[in-house]
Write an enzyme that holds these catalytic residues in place. Structure first.
Site, PDB file in Angstrom:
ATOM      1  N   HIS A 217       0.788  -1.159  -0.065  1.00 34.00           N
ATOM      2  CA  HIS A 217      -0.007   0.018   0.124  1.00 34.00           C
ATOM      3  C   HIS A 217       0.923   1.172  -0.066  1.00 34.00           C
ATOM      4  O   HIS A 217       0.326   2.188   0.128  1.00 34.00           O
ATOM      5  CB  HIS A 217      -0.729   0.242   1.272  1.00 34.00           C
ATOM      6  CG  HIS A 217      -1.733  -1.174   1.209  1.00 34.00           C
ATOM      7  ND1 HIS A 217      -1.676  -2.288   1.822  1.00 34.00           N
ATOM      8  CD2 HIS A 217      -3.206  -1.308   0.710  1.00 34.00           C
ATOM      9  CE1 HIS A 217      -2.609  -3.173   1.614  1.00 34.00           C
ATOM     10  NE2 HIS A 217      -3.581  -2.648   0.908  1.00 34.00           N
ATOM     11  N   ASP A 391      -0.201   5.087   4.525  1.00 38.07           N
ATOM     12  CA  ASP A 391      -0.216   5.232   3.273  1.00 38.07           C
ATOM     13  C   ASP A 391      -0.848   6.835   2.805  1.00 38.07           C
ATOM     14  O   ASP A 391      -0.810   6.874   1.592  1.00 38.07           O
ATOM     15  CB  ASP A 391      -0.890   4.234   2.492  1.00 38.07           C
ATOM     16  CG  ASP A 391      -2.511   4.029   2.659  1.00 38.07           C
ATOM     17  OD1 ASP A 391      -2.738   4.944   3.552  1.00 38.07           O
ATOM     18  OD2 ASP A 391      -3.053   3.041   2.548  1.00 38.07           O
ATOM     19  N   ASP A 393      -3.633   8.042   3.030  1.00 36.87           N
ATOM     20  CA  ASP A 393      -4.925   8.228   2.606  1.00 36.87           C
ATOM     21  C   ASP A 393      -5.933   8.528   3.563  1.00 36.87           C
ATOM     22  O   ASP A 393      -7.246   8.702   3.085  1.00 36.87           O
ATOM     23  CB  ASP A 393      -5.243   6.969   1.653  1.00 36.87           C
ATOM     24  CG  ASP A 393      -5.597   5.607   2.325  1.00 36.87           C
ATOM     25  OD1 ASP A 393      -5.450   5.787   3.822  1.00 36.87           O
ATOM     26  OD2 ASP A 393      -6.024   4.913   1.948  1.00 36.87           O
ATOM     27  N   GLY A 479     -13.731  -4.321  15.987  1.00 36.31           N
ATOM     28  CA  GLY A 479     -12.179  -3.783  15.531  1.00 36.31           C
ATOM     29  C   GLY A 479     -11.375  -4.180  16.386  1.00 36.31           C
ATOM     30  O   GLY A 479     -10.128  -4.150  15.960  1.00 36.31           O
ATOM     31  N   ARG A 536      -1.869  -1.028   9.478  1.00 34.19           N
ATOM     32  CA  ARG A 536      -0.734  -1.017   8.586  1.00 34.19           C
ATOM     33  C   ARG A 536       0.518  -0.340   9.450  1.00 34.19           C
ATOM     34  O   ARG A 536       1.655  -0.678   8.981  1.00 34.19           O
ATOM     35  CB  ARG A 536      -0.909  -0.155   7.408  1.00 34.19           C
ATOM     36  CG  ARG A 536      -2.118  -0.732   6.627  1.00 34.19           C
ATOM     37  CD  ARG A 536      -2.374   0.054   5.471  1.00 34.19           C
ATOM     38  NE  ARG A 536      -3.525  -0.368   4.688  1.00 34.19           N
ATOM     39  CZ  ARG A 536      -4.187   0.318   3.766  1.00 34.19           C
ATOM     40  NH1 ARG A 536      -3.726   1.613   3.755  1.00 34.19           N
ATOM     41  NH2 ARG A 536      -5.293  -0.266   3.205  1.00 34.19           N
ATOM     42  N   ALA A 550      -3.654   9.412  13.145  1.00 35.13           N
ATOM     43  CA  ALA A 550      -4.551  10.327  12.330  1.00 35.13           C
ATOM     44  C   ALA A 550      -5.947   9.737  12.659  1.00 35.13           C
ATOM     45  O   ALA A 550      -6.800  10.900  12.490  1.00 35.13           O
ATOM     46  CB  ALA A 550      -4.337   9.763  10.642  1.00 35.13           C
TER      47      ALA A 550
END
Length: 566
Positions: A217, A391, A393, A479, A536, A550
């Site tokens: 990614h 990544d 995004d 999650g 990730r 984030a």
């Protein structure tokens, strides 16, 4: 760079449509994916694979006789949504159950997992096998924590052949897990990749250096070394993989994979050295492949995948198949599919609602609109934070998801929806458009929160607080993140706990919410000192230290925006 596109946010959907048109002999387009264009016997196990776009020919290129029955495609480097996975699976179901295969990334695990729960509730037997082949992402004793890279091709090839042979779902699942357990990969990158519309690559590699252990990614490698000649690169790749060779194995499947901007001739040069080293290690190479099988847009680099064969795995690895990316054996006789593609995109309808609840729904719509505007304004900053160990995004996904939620609640209001239904469709739309882990989490959060609301009764403050607890419970249950894992949960837990405590102390909802938003903001900022344990960013923990998460930052931002406007 990725230079050919119209609107960057439509890149994945447009590319999928073009692929389906070009390969109409193999696939038919459904929203969010493709299914086989050829007739499939009733009762056959359906192998459905998927993940983010940007990895072609993974995953749509794997669909065809002898391989997958369908593929689900998310946005670029983003997991497909729960709704998309379920939608494609329903179309691909032929009565024998479904095996879901995907790379072991947090967003895929969550979205495919929630989709499987929904499908099971509908009476469809669904099994899940995440691919965990990347030796750079976790040690051998933690095989289940490894991410999936080019081993996808080998594992899904075996799964598809087993299903094509008419085996039961139990057997297809067993064989697929066995293939995954015997598959290992290791890769290197010489330069990064660029998202459509982005001004530069997600990461760069200094001239004359190579990044080892990259992710597909766009995640940077775990370390850098000087670029070496092909024979030395072959030795580096093989040494890491041979360390996990099972005792007594003498036959191996091999896939030398280009990541998007490495010439085939370069792979052929490298294969010459790899082949010699494998043979020198006493291994017979069975049906090797070299080319692009799991790419990362325009990343320059390669990976080597080995599957340690036994008689069973070799049978399915070498079995005939006919997919856009891989054709083996003699001609497979097929007939065009005659079943209709089901349209699940009809305008939603809602049950009865009271005038008071519709007024509350309008308030929810206004708050979501403000949140969408705030996330759009913060897109670049959220992407910058995410790129420190991911990544990059996240900002894009949050903008897309919140905008889709705003649009969905506008349609719900026009259709006469009450407060509960409005918030639920907002969650579904957010998850469907954002994709990835954050999209799935926000979809869960809003839909679970809606369970405390009503389409009839007036929305009271206590119901809002109860909904926050329901949202937290759903996010942590499905999650599986906890405080300290450096995720959205680090901000969500103090938000909910502070909201409950302040409200219980007699404060009005607005004051309690502002207290909760402040607690979430402080907790989100404090994630900068944490080491990620999920997602990730986990393999790149050191790069993340000193930078906040984030997801936690964006949740705190939304909480502040709503607190100011509530």
């Amino acid at each position: 760079m990725t230079t050919i596109f119209d609107a960057p946010e439509d890149f994945a959907a447009t590319a999928l449509a073009g692929f389906a048109d070009l390969y109409s002999r193999h696939v038919r387009l459904v929203r969010g994916g493709v299914v086989r264009a050829t007739r499939v016997p009733k009762g056959k196990v359906s192998v459905v694979v998927g993940g983010g776009s940007g990895h072609y020919p993974a995953f749509a290129g794997y669909v065809g006789p002898g391989m997958a029955d369908a593929a689900v495609a998310g946005d670029v480097f983003a997991s497909p949504s729960t709704a998309a996975v379920a939608r494609v699976c329903r179309q691909a179901d032929h009565g024998g159950g479904i095996l879901l295969g995907f790379g072991n990334y947090a967003g895929d695990v969550l979205n495919f997992g929630v989709a499987a729960e929904r499908l099971r509730a509908e009476g469809i037997d669904v099994r899940i096998v995440p691919v965990t082949d990347d030796v750079a992402s976790a040690p051998a004793e933690a095989h289940g924590k490894r991410r999936g890279i080019a081993g996808d091709l080998a594992v899904f090839k075996v799964a598809g052949a087993a299903a094509e042979a008419g085996l039961s779902l139990d057997e297809v699942e067993r064989i697929t897990r066995h293939a995954n357990d015997r598959t290992v990969s290791f890769g290197v990158a010489f330069d990064g990749c660029t998202l459509p519309g982005a001004g530069g690559p997600l990461f760069t590699v200094p001239q004359g250096r190579m990044a080892l252990g990259l992710g597909i990614h766009g995640e940077p490698g775990i370390r850098e070394e000087t670029v070496v000649p092909a024979k030395d690169l072959a030795a580096l790749l093989i040494e890491r993989l041979l360390a996990e060779r099972p005792q007594g194995v003498t036959r191996v499947a091999a896939v030398l994979n280009g990541l998007g901007a490495t010439k085939y001739e370069e792979l052929f040069v490298l294969w010459t050295a790899i082949s010699g080293l494998l043979k020198a290690a006493g291994l017979e190479i069975v049906a090797p492949e070299a080319g692009e099988y799991v790419t990362s847009l325009d990343m320059q680099g390669c990976s080597l995948t080995l599957m340690w064969l036994d008689a069973e795995l070799e049978t399915y690895w070498t079995a005939a198949c006919d997919a856009p990316v891989l054709r083996r054996g003699g001609e497979i006789r097929t007939e065009p599919a005659t079943d209709a593609i089901v349209n699940e995109d009809a305008a939603p309808t809602f049950g009865p609602s009271s005038a008071a609840s519709r007024k509350d729904a309008a308030c929810i719509a206004r708050l979501l609109g403000l949140a969408a505007k705030g996330l759009k304004d913060a897109e670049d900053e959220l992407g910058r934070i995410d790129a420190k160990a991911g990544d990059g995004d996240h900002g894009q996904g949050m903008r897309r998801g919140s905008a889709a939620a705003e649009d969905a609640v506008g349609q719900a209001l026009a259709a006469g929806a009450g407060a509960a239904s409005t918030l639920a469709v907002a969650g579904d739309a957010w998850a469907d458009r954002a994709g990835g882990t954050s999209g799935a989490i926000w979809g869960l959060l809003l839909r679970a929160w809606s369970n405390a609301l009503s389409d009839d009764a007036v929305l009271d403050d206590a119901a809002v607080v109860r909904g926050a607890r329901l949202a937290l419970d759903a996010v942590t249950r499905l999650g599986r993140a906890r405080v300290g894992d450096k995720t959205l949960v680090d901000a969500l837990v103090p938000f909910v706990e502070t909201l409950e405590a302040s409200f219980a102390a007699g404060k009005p909802l607005k004051s309690a919410w502002i207290d909760a938003a402040a607690a979430a903001t402080a907790a989100a900022d404090a994630t900068a000192a944490l080491t990620p344990k999920l997602g990730r960013a986990r393999p790149l923990a050191e790069r993340s230290i000193g930078h906040p998460d984030a997801g936690a930052i964006s949740l705190a931002l939304v909480a502040r925006i709503i607190g100011e406007a509530i």
